[in-house]
Write a protein that holds these residues in place. Structure first.
Motif, PDB file in Angstrom:
ATOM      1  N   PHE A  95     -30.611 -30.904-112.858  1.00  0.00           N
ATOM      2  CA  PHE A  95     -30.467 -29.541-112.354  1.00  0.00           C
ATOM      3  C   PHE A  95     -29.240 -28.829-112.927  1.00  0.00           C
ATOM      4  O   PHE A  95     -28.970 -27.688-112.570  1.00  0.00           O
ATOM      5  CB  PHE A  95     -30.383 -29.527-110.825  1.00  0.00           C
ATOM      6  CG  PHE A  95     -31.610 -30.062-110.145  1.00  0.00           C
ATOM      7  CD1 PHE A  95     -32.884 -29.713-110.572  1.00  0.00           C
ATOM      8  CD2 PHE A  95     -31.493 -30.919-109.069  1.00  0.00           C
ATOM      9  CE1 PHE A  95     -34.018 -30.219-109.934  1.00  0.00           C
ATOM     10  CE2 PHE A  95     -32.617 -31.423-108.420  1.00  0.00           C
ATOM     11  CZ  PHE A  95     -33.881 -31.068-108.855  1.00  0.00           C
ATOM     12  N   THR A  96     -28.479 -29.495-113.787  1.00  0.00           N
ATOM     13  CA  THR A  96     -27.242 -28.891-114.292  1.00  0.00           C
ATOM     14  C   THR A  96     -27.333 -28.456-115.749  1.00  0.00           C
ATOM     15  O   THR A  96     -26.316 -28.164-116.369  1.00  0.00           O
ATOM     16  CB  THR A  96     -26.049 -29.850-114.122  1.00  0.00           C
ATOM     17  OG1 THR A  96     -26.290 -31.035-114.871  1.00  0.00           O
ATOM     18  CG2 THR A  96     -25.807 -30.180-112.662  1.00  0.00           C
ATOM     19  N   ASN A  97     -28.535 -28.378-116.311  1.00  0.00           N
ATOM     20  CA  ASN A  97     -28.675 -27.888-117.684  1.00  0.00           C
ATOM     21  C   ASN A  97     -29.222 -26.461-117.667  1.00  0.00           C
ATOM     22  O   ASN A  97     -29.480 -25.893-116.609  1.00  0.00           O
ATOM     23  CB  ASN A  97     -29.538 -28.835-118.527  1.00  0.00           C
ATOM     24  CG  ASN A  97     -30.943 -28.978-117.996  1.00  0.00           C
ATOM     25  OD1 ASN A  97     -31.489 -28.087-117.356  1.00  0.00           O
ATOM     26  ND2 ASN A  97     -31.552 -30.120-118.244  1.00  0.00           N
ATOM     27  N   ASN A  98     -29.412 -25.898-118.850  1.00  0.00           N
ATOM     28  CA  ASN A  98     -29.845 -24.501-118.951  1.00  0.00           C
ATOM     29  C   ASN A  98     -31.329 -24.287-118.685  1.00  0.00           C
ATOM     30  O   ASN A  98     -31.756 -23.160-118.486  1.00  0.00           O
ATOM     31  CB  ASN A  98     -29.506 -23.944-120.335  1.00  0.00           C
ATOM     32  CG  ASN A  98     -28.028 -23.740-120.503  1.00  0.00           C
ATOM     33  OD1 ASN A  98     -27.263 -23.769-119.544  1.00  0.00           O
ATOM     34  ND2 ASN A  98     -27.596 -23.533-121.726  1.00  0.00           N
ATOM     35  N   ASP A  99     -32.123 -25.342-118.696  1.00  0.00           N
ATOM     36  CA  ASP A  99     -33.553 -25.227-118.418  1.00  0.00           C
ATOM     37  C   ASP A  99     -33.742 -25.282-116.908  1.00  0.00           C
ATOM     38  O   ASP A  99     -33.563 -26.338-116.292  1.00  0.00           O
ATOM     39  CB  ASP A  99     -34.319 -26.351-119.104  1.00  0.00           C
ATOM     40  CG  ASP A  99     -35.812 -26.286-118.851  1.00  0.00           C
ATOM     41  OD1 ASP A  99     -36.286 -25.350-118.159  1.00  0.00           O
ATOM     42  OD2 ASP A  99     -36.523 -27.175-119.358  1.00  0.00           O
ATOM     43  N   ILE A 100     -34.094 -24.161-116.317  1.00  0.00           N
ATOM     44  CA  ILE A 100     -34.190 -24.125-114.854  1.00  0.00           C
ATOM     45  C   ILE A 100     -35.618 -24.354-114.352  1.00  0.00           C
ATOM     46  O   ILE A 100     -35.903 -24.126-113.185  1.00  0.00           O
ATOM     47  CB  ILE A 100     -33.608 -22.827-114.263  1.00  0.00           C
ATOM     48  CG1 ILE A 100     -34.456 -21.603-114.618  1.00  0.00           C
ATOM     49  CG2 ILE A 100     -32.158 -22.647-114.684  1.00  0.00           C
ATOM     50  CD1 ILE A 100     -34.180 -20.410-113.737  1.00  0.00           C
ATOM     51  N   THR A 101     -36.496 -24.842-115.202  1.00  0.00           N
ATOM     52  CA  THR A 101     -37.884 -25.090-114.790  1.00  0.00           C
ATOM     53  C   THR A 101     -37.943 -26.120-113.668  1.00  0.00           C
ATOM     54  O   THR A 101     -38.587 -25.889-112.636  1.00  0.00           O
ATOM     55  CB  THR A 101     -38.727 -25.557-115.995  1.00  0.00           C
ATOM     56  OG1 THR A 101     -38.615 -24.575-117.032  1.00  0.00           O
ATOM     57  CG2 THR A 101     -40.180 -25.729-115.606  1.00  0.00           C
ATOM     58  N   ASP A 102     -37.270 -27.261-113.844  1.00  0.00           N
ATOM     59  CA  ASP A 102     -37.291 -28.292-112.801  1.00  0.00           C
ATOM     60  C   ASP A 102     -36.545 -27.825-111.552  1.00  0.00           C
ATOM     61  O   ASP A 102     -36.984 -28.070-110.430  1.00  0.00           O
ATOM     62  CB  ASP A 102     -36.755 -29.630-113.310  1.00  0.00           C
ATOM     63  CG  ASP A 102     -35.428 -29.520-114.040  1.00  0.00           C
ATOM     64  OD1 ASP A 102     -34.875 -28.411-114.169  1.00  0.00           O
ATOM     65  OD2 ASP A 102     -34.932 -30.566-114.498  1.00  0.00           O
ATOM     66  N   ASP A 103     -35.443 -27.116-111.738  1.00  0.00           N
ATOM     67  CA  ASP A 103     -34.692 -26.576-110.603  1.00  0.00           C
ATOM     68  C   ASP A 103     -35.597 -25.653-109.773  1.00  0.00           C
ATOM     69  O   ASP A 103     -35.601 -25.717-108.543  1.00  0.00           O
ATOM     70  CB  ASP A 103     -33.497 -25.730-111.069  1.00  0.00           C
ATOM     71  CG  ASP A 103     -32.657 -26.340-112.149  1.00  0.00           C
ATOM     72  OD1 ASP A 103     -31.432 -26.295-112.009  1.00  0.00           O
ATOM     73  OD2 ASP A 103     -33.206 -26.839-113.139  1.00  0.00           O
ATOM     74  N   SER A 104     -36.324 -24.798-110.478  1.00  0.00           N
ATOM     75  CA  SER A 104     -37.181 -23.826-109.810  1.00  0.00           C
ATOM     76  C   SER A 104     -38.284 -24.507-109.011  1.00  0.00           C
ATOM     77  O   SER A 104     -38.576 -24.109-107.879  1.00  0.00           O
ATOM     78  CB  SER A 104     -37.799 -22.873-110.843  1.00  0.00           C
ATOM     79  OG  SER A 104     -36.785 -22.154-111.504  1.00  0.00           O
ATOM     80  N   LYS A 105     -38.898 -25.541-109.595  1.00  0.00           N
ATOM     81  CA  LYS A 105     -39.952 -26.273-108.882  1.00  0.00           C
ATOM     82  C   LYS A 105     -39.408 -26.901-107.602  1.00  0.00           C
ATOM     83  O   LYS A 105     -40.037 -26.838-106.545  1.00  0.00           O
ATOM     84  CB  LYS A 105     -40.554 -27.353-109.783  1.00  0.00           C
ATOM     85  CG  LYS A 105     -41.425 -26.798-110.873  1.00  0.00           C
ATOM     86  CD  LYS A 105     -41.942 -27.898-111.779  1.00  0.00           C
ATOM     87  CE  LYS A 105     -42.718 -27.299-112.941  1.00  0.00           C
ATOM     88  NZ  LYS A 105     -43.098 -28.309-113.923  1.00  0.00           N
ATOM     89  N   CYS A 106     -38.232 -27.499-107.703  1.00  0.00           N
ATOM     90  CA  CYS A 106     -37.645 -28.124-106.525  1.00  0.00           C
ATOM     91  C   CYS A 106     -37.229 -27.070-105.497  1.00  0.00           C
ATOM     92  O   CYS A 106     -37.463 -27.245-104.297  1.00  0.00           O
ATOM     93  CB  CYS A 106     -36.456 -29.000-106.929  1.00  0.00           C
ATOM     94  SG  CYS A 106     -35.788 -29.976-105.564  1.00  0.00           S
ATOM     95  N   ALA A 107     -36.636 -25.972-105.962  1.00  0.00           N
ATOM     96  CA  ALA A 107     -36.230 -24.904-105.038  1.00  0.00           C
ATOM     97  C   ALA A 107     -37.440 -24.345-104.290  1.00  0.00           C
ATOM     98  O   ALA A 107     -37.359 -24.076-103.083  1.00  0.00           O
ATOM     99  CB  ALA A 107     -35.507 -23.792-105.793  1.00  0.00           C
TER     100      ALA A 107
END
Length: 140
Positions: free
Chosen positions: A98-110
């Protein structure tokens, strides 16, 4: 011989350092990126407010609390949603991802967090966004 030892130590040290990519979004960049990630336009001002108060729109933000750590743009917490060093938690993801520039995985989890508990899962949203004027993103 001395030179070889120094080069070996330097190489080992470099291999253990993790390069952290950091992106700090502007408000409009964030709104546009969240739309690309399939966030609802209806809740977009809430998401922008949440991200601004949780991470300052920074993808590499890490916040240590007494019993857990929160990671990335959405400050996803290791206690319930992810695991440090391996996949796990309710999002079945590595927290460090969740700490890199690709927010795809962050968005799915959020979105999973939101679908489970709503915005109240984020203290930053509760204390700074709930029932308050939300960011104006109409010109984005």
């Amino acid at each position: 011989m001395k030179r070889i030892v120094i080069i070996a130590i330097f190489t080992i040290a470099l291999s253990h350092n993790r390069v952290v990519e950091t992106k700090i979004f502007s408000r409009c960049q964030l709104a546009k990126e969240l739309l690309k990630q399939q966030f609802s336009r209806q809740y977009l001002p809430n998401w922008v407010c949440l991200v601004e108060h949780e991470s300052g729109r920074s993808t590499s933000k890490i916040n240590q609390a007494s019993t857990s750590v929160s990671y990335g743009l959405f400050q996803i917490n290791s206690k319930q949603w992810c695991r440090k060093g391996r996949k796990g938690g309710q999002c079945d993801m590595k927290c460090e991802d969740f700490t890199n520039n690709d927010i795809t995985d962050d968005s799915k989890c959020a979105m999973r967090i939101f679908n489970t508990t709503g915005f109240r899962a984020w203290q930053g949203w509760v204390s700074k966004c709930k029932g308050r004027n939300l960011p104006d993103i109409s010109r984005c």
